[in-house]
Design a protein around this motif. Structure first.
Motif, mmCIF file in Angstrom:
data_model
loop_
_atom_site.group_PDB
_atom_site.id
_atom_site.type_symbol
_atom_site.label_atom_id
_atom_site.label_comp_id
_atom_site.label_asym_id
_atom_site.label_seq_id
_atom_site.Cartn_x
_atom_site.Cartn_y
_atom_site.Cartn_z
ATOM 1 N N ASP A 211 -9.821 28.992 44.223
ATOM 2 C CA ASP A 211 -8.430 29.312 43.880
ATOM 3 C C ASP A 211 -7.567 29.414 45.132
ATOM 4 O O ASP A 211 -6.446 28.890 45.167
ATOM 5 C CB ASP A 211 -8.351 30.578 43.026
ATOM 6 C CG ASP A 211 -8.999 31.804 43.660
ATOM 7 O OD1 ASP A 211 -9.822 31.654 44.595
ATOM 8 O OD2 ASP A 211 -8.689 32.932 43.209
ATOM 9 N N SER A 212 -8.078 30.059 46.174
ATOM 10 C CA SER A 212 -7.279 30.199 47.397
ATOM 11 C C SER A 212 -7.122 28.861 48.113
ATOM 12 O O SER A 212 -6.061 28.569 48.664
ATOM 13 C CB SER A 212 -7.887 31.244 48.333
ATOM 14 O OG SER A 212 -9.206 30.900 48.690
ATOM 15 N N TRP A 215 -4.537 26.946 46.259
ATOM 16 C CA TRP A 215 -3.233 27.543 46.539
ATOM 17 C C TRP A 215 -2.704 27.094 47.897
ATOM 18 O O TRP A 215 -1.501 26.867 48.070
ATOM 19 C CB TRP A 215 -3.349 29.068 46.487
ATOM 20 C CG TRP A 215 -2.048 29.776 46.674
ATOM 21 C CD1 TRP A 215 -1.095 30.050 45.736
ATOM 22 C CD2 TRP A 215 -1.545 30.301 47.905
ATOM 23 N NE1 TRP A 215 -0.035 30.712 46.298
ATOM 24 C CE2 TRP A 215 -0.280 30.887 47.634
ATOM 25 C CE3 TRP A 215 -2.045 30.348 49.213
ATOM 26 C CZ2 TRP A 215 0.482 31.494 48.622
ATOM 27 C CZ3 TRP A 215 -1.276 30.956 50.198
ATOM 28 C CH2 TRP A 215 -0.033 31.521 49.900
ATOM 29 N N CYS A 239 -5.787 25.455 35.701
ATOM 30 C CA CYS A 239 -4.887 26.606 35.849
ATOM 31 C C CYS A 239 -4.093 26.504 37.149
ATOM 32 O O CYS A 239 -2.874 26.727 37.169
ATOM 33 C CB CYS A 239 -5.681 27.905 35.822
ATOM 34 S SG CYS A 239 -6.342 28.349 34.199
ATOM 35 N N ALA A 240 -4.777 26.153 38.226
ATOM 36 C CA ALA A 240 -4.092 26.015 39.511
ATOM 37 C C ALA A 240 -3.043 24.912 39.454
ATOM 38 O O ALA A 240 -1.940 25.058 39.981
ATOM 39 C CB ALA A 240 -5.099 25.732 40.615
ATOM 40 N N GLY A 243 0.044 26.084 38.068
ATOM 41 C CA GLY A 243 0.628 27.224 38.746
ATOM 42 C C GLY A 243 0.306 28.548 38.101
ATOM 43 O O GLY A 243 0.973 29.560 38.370
ATOM 44 N N TRP A 245 -1.717 31.156 38.520
ATOM 45 C CA TRP A 245 -2.621 31.654 39.552
ATOM 46 C C TRP A 245 -3.411 32.879 39.115
ATOM 47 O O TRP A 245 -4.538 33.076 39.571
ATOM 48 C CB TRP A 245 -1.832 31.918 40.834
ATOM 49 C CG TRP A 245 -1.295 30.646 41.395
ATOM 50 C CD1 TRP A 245 0.001 30.230 41.408
ATOM 51 C CD2 TRP A 245 -2.056 29.576 41.958
ATOM 52 N NE1 TRP A 245 0.097 28.974 41.960
ATOM 53 C CE2 TRP A 245 -1.151 28.553 42.312
ATOM 54 C CE3 TRP A 245 -3.413 29.377 42.210
ATOM 55 C CZ2 TRP A 245 -1.545 27.352 42.900
ATOM 56 C CZ3 TRP A 245 -3.826 28.187 42.795
ATOM 57 C CH2 TRP A 245 -2.910 27.196 43.139
ATOM 58 N N GLU A 246 -2.859 33.692 38.250
ATOM 59 C CA GLU A 246 -3.630 34.833 37.769
ATOM 60 C C GLU A 246 -4.792 34.373 36.900
ATOM 61 O O GLU A 246 -5.921 34.877 37.015
ATOM 62 C CB GLU A 246 -2.722 35.790 36.979
ATOM 63 C CG GLU A 246 -3.443 36.966 36.344
ATOM 64 C CD GLU A 246 -4.170 37.859 37.343
ATOM 65 O OE1 GLU A 246 -5.116 38.566 36.938
ATOM 66 O OE2 GLU A 246 -3.806 37.851 38.544
ATOM 67 N N ALA A 248 -6.222 31.452 37.152
ATOM 68 C CA ALA A 248 -7.149 30.813 38.084
ATOM 69 C C ALA A 248 -8.005 31.859 38.783
ATOM 70 O O ALA A 248 -9.229 31.679 38.945
ATOM 71 C CB ALA A 248 -6.374 29.986 39.108
ATOM 72 N N ARG A 249 -7.385 32.973 39.176
ATOM 73 C CA ARG A 249 -8.141 34.045 39.847
ATOM 74 C C ARG A 249 -9.198 34.627 38.915
ATOM 75 O O ARG A 249 -10.343 34.871 39.328
ATOM 76 C CB ARG A 249 -7.186 35.143 40.314
ATOM 77 C CG ARG A 249 -7.886 36.292 41.049
ATOM 78 C CD ARG A 249 -6.922 37.417 41.375
ATOM 79 N NE ARG A 249 -6.418 38.068 40.186
ATOM 80 C CZ ARG A 249 -7.089 38.988 39.479
ATOM 81 N NH1 ARG A 249 -8.310 39.347 39.852
ATOM 82 N NH2 ARG A 249 -6.548 39.534 38.415
#
Length: 319
Positions: A211-212, A215, A239-240, A243, A245-246, A248-249
């Protein structure tokens, strides 16, 4: 998802550049029979499992494929089985990993004959190499093959970190189509992302920080754990891409917990034995491959350790 222009190594990318290889590209495990031959029936089931998961490409003969343990005949069996079974549905990249350029070129000729879409090579190893020799190594592979060439940055195994400046130089020349970064150096990864030319694909090899990396602007992931749960990595990447991101996390954190399977061997064996054994045990427990055996001299997981892998799978919703 598109591949870089096959003419890439022979020319500098034009303005706008070709599209980078993107998405989820699992490094395909190599199922084996109890007597350590390539289990081609299990291998085709594994490929079907990955394709059903929605992956964007396949990478055979990498670290998770146990390439360091495979004799040349086994490498060829893997190539022929996977390329033939995929039949053009997704690109197939082949690792041509060996100690020095002449040996790598031998593997590259075999991969070309099999019909792969691209090649993956590390820096030379065993020998003590200078950056100029690494530069020559990649230039020769690209010039002699004409296929998109991806650098595999794996300092833990080859004892050389590929500097961002070298990668970006070879990318600008059109020698490299991308990099699989398994260095663990997030600063170096970001430097490559910031300096890349159009069409140069930056892929993270870390299962637990996807995910990072996405990003930051990475193009995709090459996750060994993706053999076990391709759907999870495809969901994470989707998901990434939106956009979210939550979300994706949250998916990444579920996969981090699943990744604990690589530690079930503990101090009883090396990291390769524990990690690759765990991937294969998970595939065996999921009914995808017939046997969880790994190539010698790796230490096999015992029954208790395989049962522990099963508990992690159940917790992740995979059993």
């Amino acid at each position: 998802m598109t591949m870089p222009d096959p003419a890439g190594p022979a020319s500098t990318p034009a303005a706008g550049g070709p599209s980078a290889l993107t998405g989820v590209i699992p490094p395909v495990c190599t199922p084996m029979t109890p007597d350590h031959e390539v289990d081609t029936r299990s291998l085709t089931r594994l490929v079907d499992h990955l394709l059903a998961g929605g992956v964007d490409a396949l990478f055979v003969l990498g670290s998770s494929s146990e390439v360091a343990y495979l004799p040349d005949a086994h490498r060829r069996a893997v190539l022929d089985t996977v390329v033939g079974h995929v039949a053009g549905q997704v690109p197939v990249l082949a690792g041509v990993i060996d100690m020095t350029t002449p040996r790598v070129l031998d593997h590259a000729r075999t991969a070309l004959d099999a019909g792969v879409s691209g090649l993956v090579a590390t820096a030379p190893f065993y020998t003590r190499t200078h950056p100029e020799e690494i530069r020559t190594h990649f230039r020769l592979i690209a010039a002699r093959t004409g296929l998109p060439l991806y650098a595999y940055d794996l300092p833990v195994s080859v004892h050389t970190k590929l500097p961002a400046a070298l990668l970006l130089e070879l990318a600008a020349e059109g020698v490299l189509a991308g990099v699989k970064d398994s260095s663990g150096d997030d600063g170096g990864l970001r430097e490559v992302i910031l300096g890349r030319v159009p069409g140069f694909s930056v892929l993270t090899g870390s299962e637990v920080t996807v995910d990072s990396a996405l990003w930051m602007g990475a193009d995709g992931v090459v996750p060994g754990l993706g053999n076990v749960d391709p759907h999870g990595y495809v969901r994470l990447a989707a998901c990434a891409g939106r956009g979210e991101w939550e979300a994706a996390r949250q998916e990444q954190e579920r996969l981090v917990r699943l990744f604990e399977i690589v530690r079930v061997g503990g101090a009883r064996m090396g990291g390769s034995s524990s990690g690759l054994g765990a991937f294969k045990a998970a595939l065996y427990l999921r009914g995808i491959i017939d046997c969880p055996v790994t190539a010698p001299p790796q230490v096999p997981l015992n029954d208790d350790e395989i049962a522990s892998v099963g508990k992690h799978l159940a917790a992740a919703g995979l059993l």
